[in-house]
Scaffold this motif. Structure first.
Motif, PDB file in Angstrom:
ATOM      1  N   LYS A 135      44.988   7.432  89.658  1.00 59.89           N
ATOM      2  CA  LYS A 135      45.658   7.668  88.383  1.00 59.89           C
ATOM      3  C   LYS A 135      46.653   6.554  88.088  1.00 59.89           C
ATOM      4  O   LYS A 135      46.353   5.606  87.379  1.00 59.89           O
ATOM      5  CB  LYS A 135      46.318   9.042  88.390  1.00 59.89           C
ATOM      6  N   THR A 136      47.849   6.669  88.628  1.00 56.20           N
ATOM      7  CA  THR A 136      48.892   5.705  88.272  1.00 56.20           C
ATOM      8  C   THR A 136      49.228   4.766  89.416  1.00 56.20           C
ATOM      9  O   THR A 136      50.325   4.225  89.467  1.00 56.20           O
ATOM     10  CB  THR A 136      50.160   6.448  87.814  1.00 56.20           C
ATOM     11  N   ARG A 137      48.307   4.567  90.338  1.00 59.69           N
ATOM     12  CA  ARG A 137      48.545   3.600  91.396  1.00 59.69           C
ATOM     13  C   ARG A 137      48.579   2.191  90.808  1.00 59.69           C
ATOM     14  O   ARG A 137      47.653   1.794  90.109  1.00 59.69           O
ATOM     15  CB  ARG A 137      47.434   3.663  92.451  1.00 59.69           C
ATOM     16  N   PRO A 138      49.654   1.421  91.075  1.00 62.84           N
ATOM     17  CA  PRO A 138      49.711   0.059  90.528  1.00 62.84           C
ATOM     18  C   PRO A 138      48.548  -0.811  91.002  1.00 62.84           C
ATOM     19  O   PRO A 138      48.043  -1.636  90.254  1.00 62.84           O
ATOM     20  CB  PRO A 138      51.050  -0.477  91.054  1.00 62.84           C
ATOM     21  N   LYS A 139      48.127  -0.644  92.260  1.00 64.30           N
ATOM     22  CA  LYS A 139      47.029  -1.451  92.787  1.00 64.30           C
ATOM     23  C   LYS A 139      45.711  -0.753  92.487  1.00 64.30           C
ATOM     24  O   LYS A 139      45.171  -0.018  93.313  1.00 64.30           O
ATOM     25  CB  LYS A 139      47.208  -1.664  94.292  1.00 64.30           C
ATOM     26  N   ARG A 140      45.213  -0.977  91.309  1.00 64.02           N
ATOM     27  CA  ARG A 140      43.944  -0.417  90.881  1.00 64.02           C
ATOM     28  C   ARG A 140      43.320  -1.376  89.875  1.00 64.02           C
ATOM     29  O   ARG A 140      43.992  -2.237  89.309  1.00 64.02           O
ATOM     30  CB  ARG A 140      44.132   0.968  90.258  1.00 64.02           C
ATOM     31  N   GLY A 141      42.025  -1.235  89.670  1.00 61.05           N
ATOM     32  CA  GLY A 141      41.337  -2.092  88.720  1.00 61.05           C
ATOM     33  C   GLY A 141      41.457  -1.562  87.302  1.00 61.05           C
ATOM     34  O   GLY A 141      41.933  -0.440  87.070  1.00 61.05           O
ATOM     35  N   PRO A 142      40.992  -2.339  86.317  1.00 64.04           N
ATOM     36  CA  PRO A 142      41.129  -1.962  84.905  1.00 64.04           C
ATOM     37  C   PRO A 142      40.025  -1.035  84.412  1.00 64.04           C
ATOM     38  O   PRO A 142      39.628  -1.099  83.257  1.00 64.04           O
ATOM     39  CB  PRO A 142      41.080  -3.314  84.201  1.00 64.04           C
ATOM     40  N   SER A 143      39.483  -0.192  85.307  1.00 62.90           N
ATOM     41  CA  SER A 143      38.477   0.803  84.917  1.00 62.90           C
ATOM     42  C   SER A 143      39.073   2.194  85.066  1.00 62.90           C
ATOM     43  O   SER A 143      39.829   2.461  86.002  1.00 62.90           O
ATOM     44  CB  SER A 143      37.226   0.700  85.804  1.00 62.90           C
ATOM     45  N   ILE A 144      38.713   3.077  84.150  1.00 68.71           N
ATOM     46  CA  ILE A 144      39.167   4.463  84.201  1.00 68.71           C
ATOM     47  C   ILE A 144      37.955   5.355  84.008  1.00 68.71           C
ATOM     48  O   ILE A 144      37.175   5.162  83.073  1.00 68.71           O
ATOM     49  CB  ILE A 144      40.200   4.769  83.088  1.00 68.71           C
ATOM     50  N   SER A 145      37.771   6.321  84.909  1.00 68.48           N
ATOM     51  CA  SER A 145      36.707   7.311  84.725  1.00 68.48           C
ATOM     52  C   SER A 145      37.353   8.676  84.564  1.00 68.48           C
ATOM     53  O   SER A 145      38.346   8.990  85.221  1.00 68.48           O
ATOM     54  CB  SER A 145      35.734   7.303  85.909  1.00 68.48           C
ATOM     55  N   PHE A 146      36.789   9.472  83.686  1.00 66.30           N
ATOM     56  CA  PHE A 146      37.390  10.777  83.396  1.00 66.30           C
ATOM     57  C   PHE A 146      36.333  11.699  82.820  1.00 66.30           C
ATOM     58  O   PHE A 146      35.225  11.276  82.466  1.00 66.30           O
ATOM     59  CB  PHE A 146      38.557  10.633  82.413  1.00 66.30           C
ATOM     60  N   ASN A 147      36.686  12.954  82.725  1.00 68.09           N
ATOM     61  CA  ASN A 147      35.853  13.931  82.030  1.00 68.09           C
ATOM     62  C   ASN A 147      36.688  14.671  81.002  1.00 68.09           C
ATOM     63  O   ASN A 147      37.903  14.830  81.159  1.00 68.09           O
ATOM     64  CB  ASN A 147      35.199  14.906  83.012  1.00 68.09           C
TER      65      ASN A 147
END
Length: 556
Positions: free
Chosen positions: A445-457
């Motif tokens: 969710k809000t982890r700074p070390k993450r890529g620019p992709s978001i998956s959700f339902n």
């Protein structure tokens, strides 16, 4: 968001001592409401950090108010205005098609050229690709060395952009990323290194094809497992699979690793590649989930994979324009491409390409400059200097270089984390239980070390999941490139009959909606995504679209 608006925002005081820059002598009721919303932001934290919930599309704040929320929560975003300037001046096609939301679902797809380099904005391509079929690894590498002047310049520029040593790698051009995976799967020496280990928490067509080819050669592929709902790697299982080859002399294989999930944005440690090398695996780094300039991060500057796959497009925003894949082969690992011809499952898979400049007949297209009289600059792809040396401008790569790793990372992190917060702020009206949120994030969710992709339902007011394919279709209608993707190899911790933790595997595909931001995505794009998803708060809208979908399926 225009550079003018960014400048205006950067000059505003965020300590409550200045009035809103939108305030005028005579204000309408709507302007007064926006000023009130802005005052809430300037006198405190971002409204998205204060657990504010929105229960209808109409309740969402305006674009300007939301932008001030972004820069309140992520003030560093104001330092990325150079990207907005480039989008306005060099990628006018994105402004011309402003009704489209710019997203990036095809992996890296870094543009070689800017739109302003196209000849007067016409549809004419700046280069062409010719195909050739090879029959062995030796022929493949020989073909890689038979370069035209144009392709030599292209190779050197791409290699430098990928932060690779030119002397260490062969670069083979392929029709696309999918073709690069097929070529490697066909030519890799699975007979002597009969293992394949992949690390993907989603279904990927190119990786699946590599798995199918290896299976036809007698390999029993393995893949990492991922926890739910974070979609992080289940570390102990992956460690055991990597270490297994060390106990079997000369029985290593190829370890396929993406560093980030293209669907959920989950990031993985560089140490997995080092561990694989220590256990004598060949490492294939798939850069499709990496952002522009991510190859300059410290870990990748120190680590050199045996194989690397990436892809490029001609001009950003021109989906029908030519694109191609790149397969980099480390010269010291090239002997791994020694599969015997009789073990090739399909010779047609071994198709490579060669790049040539378009309209090369008299040199005018590339050797001379062509001026677009509607724009205040000269479109130069290639010019001749007095010493007869050729300079080719790959302006798309130059732009990413000029922005740099820090700016691009800062921009994407700000937009991604803001959008995650915005999506999770949507709640069905009249509901007070946490499970009645409209959106549930799958992955970090809000982890700074993450890529620019978001998956959700998306879930309706009754808690029923809305079919991601329906969400994709409705988004396409609004010219927003959301995609339906499928998570795989998910494991979660449940309770057994005695109440103890028990790992449960989810063998079925988990369908999700995916959004991926690119290096030229701006705040207008993510705001429109938020507005579109908020429409599902309207129960009548959801039911009407469900019935329409059923009717269309019935008539097929």
């Amino acid at each position: 968001m225009s550079s003018h608006f960014l400048q205006e925002a950067s000059e505003a005081c965020f300590n409550g001592c200045c009035s809103s820059p939108f305030t005028t002598q005579s204000v309408t009721k709507k302007q007064e409401e926006e000023d009130h919303e802005f005052s809430l932001i300037t006198t405190g934290a971002s409204f998205l950090t204060r657990d504010v919930k929105f229960t209808s599309q109409e309740s969402l704040p305006s674009l300007h108010t939301s932008f001030y929320d972004l820069i309140t929560a992520f003030p560093d975003y104001l330092q990325t205005s150079q990207a907005d300037h480039l989008r306005t001046t060099e990628y006018q096609n994105l402004s011309y098609s402003s009704s489209h939301v710019l997203l990036n679902h095809t992996g890296q797809q870094q543009p070689l050229f800017s739109y302003s380099q196209s000849i007067s904005g016409s549809d004419q391509s700046l280069f062409t690709l010719s195909r050739k079929q090879v029959s062995s690894g030796e022929e493949l590498l020989s073909f890689a060395t038979e370069e035209s002047r144009f392709q030599t310049r292209m190779r050197r520029r791409i290699t430098r952009f990928m932060n690779l040593e030119e002397s260490e790698y062969h670069m083979i051009l392929t029709q696309d990323r999918f073709s690069a995976f097929k070529i490697l799967a066909e030519l890799y020496c699975f007979k002597t290194c009969p293992n394949l280990l992949t690390v993907y928490n989603y279904e990927d067509e190119a990786v699946e094809e590599m798995i199918r080819i290896s299976e036809r050669k007698g390999v029993k592929p393995k893949t990492a497992e991922f926890s739910w709902p974070s979609t992080e790697i289940v570390s102990e299982k992956l460690k055991r699979n990597i270490a297994r080859s060390k106990r079997r002399r000369d029985k290593r294989g190829i370890f396929v690793f993406p560093l980030q999930s293209l669907v959920t944005g989950a990031s993985y440690s560089y140490s997995w590649m080092s561990l694989a090398h220590e256990n004598e695996w060949h490492v294939l780094l798939d850069t499709s989930a990496l952002s522009s300039k991510d190859m300059e991060t410290l870990g990748l500057s120190l680590f050199r994979p045996d194989f690397l796959i990436c892809s490029f497009t001609e001009v950003l925003g021109q989906d029908d324009g030519p694109g191609f894949g790149c397969l980099f082969v480390k010269k010291s690992s090239s002997q791994a491409l020694s599969e015997a011809p009789e073990h090739i499952t399909n010779p047609a898979n071994l198709t490579v390409v060669k790049a040539e400049p378009a309209c090369e007949n008299d040199g005018n297209a590339l050797g001379e400059s062509s001026v677009d009289h509607e724009e205040d600059h000269t479109d130069i792809v290639e010019v001749e200097e007095e010493d007869d040396k050729t300079i080719i401008e790959f302006r798309g790569l130059d732009h990413a270089d000029s922005l740099g790793l820090v700016l691009i990372s800062r921009r994407l992190k700000s937009l991604t984390l803001w959008l995650v917060r915005a999506l999770t702020s949507l709640k069905h009206p009249g509901s007070h239980q946490p499970e009645m949120h409209l959106v549930k994030i799958c992955g970090p969710k809000t982890r700074p070390k993450r890529g620019p992709s978001i998956s959700f339902n998306v879930f309706d007011w009754q808690g029923e999941k809305v079919d991601p394919l329906l969400v994709e279709r409705l988004a396409e209608r609004e010219k927003i490139g959301l995609r339906c993707a499928y998570l795989q190899k998910i494991s979660r911790i449940g309770k057994d009959k005695k109440g103890s933790d028990e790992k449960q595997n989810l063998s079925l595909r988990v369908a999700v909606v995916c959004v991926r931001l690119g290096f030229m995505t701006n705040f207008d794009d993510v705001f429109r995504i938020w507005g579109f998803v908020s429409r599902f708060l309207d129960a009548d809208f959801v039911e009407k679209e469900k019935w329409r979908k059923k009717a269309l399926e019935k008539n097929k």
